[in-house]
Design a protein around this motif. Structure first.
Motif, PDB file in Angstrom:
ATOM      1  N   PRO B  37       8.591 -11.856  -0.380  1.00 28.17           N
ATOM      2  CA  PRO B  37      10.010 -12.209  -0.290  1.00 28.17           C
ATOM      3  C   PRO B  37       9.516 -12.273   1.585  1.00 28.17           C
ATOM      4  N   HIS B  41       8.319  -7.819   5.978  1.00 30.65           N
ATOM      5  CA  HIS B  41       8.496  -6.961   6.817  1.00 30.65           C
ATOM      6  C   HIS B  41       7.305  -6.531   6.675  1.00 30.65           C
ATOM      7  N   LYS B  69       8.232 -15.060  -3.036  1.00 29.43           N
ATOM      8  CA  LYS B  69       8.176 -13.757  -3.893  1.00 29.43           C
ATOM      9  C   LYS B  69       7.769 -14.834  -5.258  1.00 29.43           C
ATOM     10  N   VAL B 189      -0.908   1.695  -6.344  1.00 29.91           N
ATOM     11  CA  VAL B 189       0.292   1.626  -7.444  1.00 29.91           C
ATOM     12  C   VAL B 189       0.811   0.610  -7.549  1.00 29.91           C
ATOM     13  N   SER B 190      -0.891  -0.514  -8.184  1.00 32.25           N
ATOM     14  CA  SER B 190      -0.936  -1.674  -8.512  1.00 32.25           C
ATOM     15  C   SER B 190       0.248  -2.483  -8.817  1.00 32.25           C
ATOM     16  N   PHE B 193       4.071  -4.855  -3.801  1.00 33.23           N
ATOM     17  CA  PHE B 193       5.468  -5.066  -3.048  1.00 33.23           C
ATOM     18  C   PHE B 193       6.719  -4.251  -4.059  1.00 33.23           C
ATOM     19  N   ASP B 194       6.839  -2.635  -3.709  1.00 36.00           N
ATOM     20  CA  ASP B 194       7.846  -1.849  -4.939  1.00 36.00           C
ATOM     21  C   ASP B 194       8.308  -0.631  -3.620  1.00 36.00           C
ATOM     22  N   PRO B 195       9.285  -1.122  -2.957  1.00 35.04           N
ATOM     23  CA  PRO B 195       9.017   0.056  -1.232  1.00 35.04           C
ATOM     24  C   PRO B 195       9.618   1.549  -2.103  1.00 35.04           C
ATOM     25  N   GLY B 196      10.186   1.490  -3.639  1.00 35.38           N
ATOM     26  CA  GLY B 196      10.984   3.335  -4.289  1.00 35.38           C
ATOM     27  C   GLY B 196       9.162   3.739  -4.677  1.00 35.38           C
ATOM     28  N   LYS B 197       8.893   2.397  -5.107  1.00 35.15           N
ATOM     29  CA  LYS B 197       6.707   3.275  -5.600  1.00 35.15           C
ATOM     30  C   LYS B 197       6.211   3.806  -4.587  1.00 35.15           C
ATOM     31  N   SER B 219       5.176  -3.120   2.037  1.00 33.82           N
ATOM     32  CA  SER B 219       7.095  -2.353   2.704  1.00 33.82           C
ATOM     33  C   SER B 219       6.598  -1.612   3.714  1.00 33.82           C
ATOM     34  N   PRO B 220       8.107  -1.290   4.507  1.00 35.55           N
ATOM     35  CA  PRO B 220       7.534   0.102   5.786  1.00 35.55           C
ATOM     36  C   PRO B 220       8.048   0.948   4.832  1.00 35.55           C
ATOM     37  N   ALA B 221       8.387   1.476   3.740  1.00 35.36           N
ATOM     38  CA  ALA B 221       8.954   2.475   2.730  1.00 35.36           C
ATOM     39  C   ALA B 221       7.903   3.485   3.130  1.00 35.36           C
TER      40      ALA B 221
END
Lengths: 306, 358
Positions: B37, B41, B69, B189-190, B193-197, B219-221
């Motif tokens: 998306p 960021h 996306k 992490v394969s 973009f998956d902020p949680g992971k 992501s900035p996670a």
């Protein structure tokens, strides 16, 4: 020891959103409605909760609004499927796609903003037990709430009259209707409960896991929650366990990689999903037990006769 | 998904109205395909910032479209085709996984110009471009080597493609050169973009002793986890300081704007050719965000020196002697890696632990 403690704590954090969504969906499905819109309700809850927390600075208010938003989405689903009798599978899928798109659009203004994370509330005494204490009893309020809700929902379905009626509606809505139970109303209430929990599950993502809003931040967790419902045999307590199991495998695989264990990362990434499939296959192998637990009228439209 | 579908429907409608590629209104139409998306960021965000720079530069002489996306699979081909069909003159596809779909569509639309980021397959109407991010990785590797107290650097990696492997190797070599005891822990992490992971991976690395984090996800996670846990981290693709005001030591910042503007200009002037561009810190395609005040003066000086040397061409991130992970020799003393070697890098250098996923 400290590492084990940290791993257990991470597992619980990773599992809690799944637990909320799965417990809610168990109750909804027990009423005989298959709502595939869990992912959508979660993301709506995440955005509404985030916006509220961001504007007011209050995570508690954020949780409430997230639950309300999830409920609203669930009731929209309920209106379409229970009043207008639309196909549940198609409507659920549509709800998810619609919510993902809607939140991406509506969330633009919040994209990249951050909120204060939810503070942990250590339980006195219990949290002082070595290793297990900090791992299990030093979490935020929502972790405890998920456990309490799992137990409460289990008790409700098993031991209360209202729970019995709900299950009867899920088994045979026509018979329940004939006796005079309000089938549609009960189903709407079950859906609303499921939506509220899915919304809270979505809110947990930004409240604890990663304190900012990004579109599509649920990244498929709603679908995992749906699998957990089947895995749990439509029992709330087992749904909680299922969530912990899934969260466990997904966190442990990250730690295995960091340890440098010599397995290709792709296999490890597959692990949580593989574990889910294997358990699902094992459980559904036993047909009678499956039939006993699955609501007989699941997913079938109910045409009210008079 | 819903949004994409709407956009595609709109594109289809536009195609029907315009009736094929034409410059009837004198505008150059430029399309962009993003993997994430625009609000990530990170990677896709910076591409979109550069798209806006193109609009600002050429005003109403250009018209840009973007589709975000887009998953790296059959979907991508459909999206690229749709853009080509709806009269776009130049289409940028901005993820490694778009390589084959872009090539396929480029063959179907010989009059449309295509540009694919980070890939290596070219055609008369398909150019490639990428940035030498590994130069930035060298700079952050030096800082990480100096700043880690536990001698453990955590690295969140996406997919084992040369681009990512190169980054790990460059950062490790730099860190090792200033801190012989440093260790890298890598988690794949394969996903881009998956902020949680990404956050979970960051926590796992910190729990296992990492006190400096690097990431090659979008992501900035991870930056936020670092901030929360009070350790250091480096931003990726974009300046992530606001997600980790105390944690961020610096960021590798992508800046595609000069390149995009130049390429759009070339299409307007009719001078566009299929080229292979690989720019680094010197031309400004790879930027280094302001160094954190948390860095001691000597570390700042070391990082600045490295930047200056890379710009001056006196420092190459991969300068021998370097062995591969299995101990077999790769570069002789003083030898620098060729671009071909870098572009196809599929091995860890000696000292990096763990197995590289195949």
């Amino acid at each position: 020891m400290e590492l084990i403690q940290a791993i257990i704590a991470s597992i619980i954090v990773a599992a809690t959103p799944l637990a909320f969504a799965a417990i809610g969906e168990v109750v909804a499905e027990k009423s005989g409605v298959l709502n595939l819109g869990v992912e959508g309700m979660m993301i709506v809850g995440a955005l509404a909760g985030f916006a509220t927390t961001f504007e007011t600075g209050s995570p508690a208010l954020g949780v409430l609004v997230a639950a309300a938003a999830g409920t609203t989405a669930a009731l929209a689903f309920g209106f379409l499927t229970q009043i207008l009798l639309a196909n549940q599978v198609a409507t659920g899928l549509a709800l998810t796609l619609f919510c993902l798109g809607l939140t991406a659009l509506a969330g633009h203004a919040y994209s990249g903003q951050a909120t204060p994370p939810l503070q942990p509330i250590p339980i006195p005494l219990l949290s002082e037990i070595p290793v297990l204490g900090p791992a299990l009893f030093a979490h935020d309020a929502l972790v405890y709430l998920a456990v309490a809700l799992a137990l409460a929902a289990g008790w409700f379905l098993r031991s209360t009259r209202a729970g019995l009626i709900l299950r009867a509606i899920g088994e045979n809505p026509d018979a329940a209707h004939a006796i005079g139970y309000p089938v549609v109303l009960a189903r709407l209430m079950a859906l609303a409960f499921g939506g509220a929990l899915a919304g809270i599950g979505g809110a947990y993502l930004f409240l604890v896991q990663t304190p900012h809003w990004v579109e599509n931040m649920t990244s498929g967790r709603g679908w995992i929650a749906l699998a957990i419902v089947v895995f749990a045999g439509w029992r709330p307590e087992r749904a909680l366990l299922g969530a912990y199991l899934f969260g466990g495998v997904s966190v442990i695989q990250l730690h295995m990689q960091a340890f440098g264990i010599d397995i290709d990362a792709q296999y490890l990434s597959m692990a949580p999903y593989l574990a889910t499939i294997v358990v699902l296959a094992l459980i559904s192998h036993d047909k009678t037990r499956q039939r006993m637990n699955a609501p007989a009228a699941l997913g079938r439209p109910f045409f009210q006769s008079s | 998904m819903q949004r994409k579908a709407l956009k595609l429907a709109a594109l289809g409608l536009a195609a029907a109205l315009i009736g094929g590629p034409a410059l009837a209104d004198g505008k150059t139409k430029v399309g962009f395909v993003y993997v994430g998306p625009v609000g990530d960021h990170g990677w896709s965000y910076e591409h979109d910032q550069s798209r806006l720079a193109v609009e600002a530069e050429f005003g109403d002489k250009v018209e840009t479209t973007y589709v975000e996306k887009v998953s790296e699979g059959p979907d991508a081909e459909r999206v690229i085709q749709q853009l080509a069909r709806s009269g776009h003159d130049l289409i940028f596809t901005t993820s490694f996984g778009f390589m084959n779909p872009t090539l396929k569509v480029a063959k179907q639309f010989p009059k449309v110009k295509f540009e694919h980021a980070t890939g290596f397959k070219r055609a008369p109407n398909l150019a490639t471009y990428s940035a030498r991010f590994y130069e930035g990785r060298t700079v952050i590797g030096l800082i990480a080597g100096k700043m880690t107290k536990t001698n453990t650097v955590g690295y969140i990696a996406s997919f084992p493609i040369p681009e990512v492997v190169r980054g790990i190797n460059a950062a490790y070599l730099a860190a090792k050169s200033v801190n012989p005891d440093v260790k890298f822990k890598v988690i794949w992490v394969s996903t881009w973009f998956d902020p949680g992971k990404e956050a979970d991976a960051a926590k796992a690395l910190i729990d296992q002793g990492a006190d400096v984090l690097m990431q090659h996800t979008d992501s900035p996670a991870a930056m936020q986890v670092a901030e929360e846990r009070g350790i250091y981290a480096f931003g990726q693709a974009s300046d992530m300081k606001r997600f980790g005001p105390n944690a961020q030591l610096t960021s590798i910042v992508d800046n595609w704007a000069p390149y995009y503007i130049a390429r759009v200009k070339a299409v307007m002037d009719g001078t566009w050719e299929s080229t292979d561009t690989w720019d680094g810190i010197k031309p400004g395609m790879v930027g280094i965000a302001p160094l954190s005040d948390k860095l001691p003066a000597d570390v700042k000086a070391l990082a600045q020196q490295a930047i200056d040397d890379i710009v001056a061409g006196t420092r190459h991130s991969f300068t021998g002697p370097i062995n591969k992970q299995d101990g077999s020799p790769w570069l002789k003393a003083g030898e620098t890696a060729s671009d071909g070697d870098l572009a196809s890098m599929n091995f860890y250098v000696e000292g990096v632990e763990g197995a590289l996923p195949k």
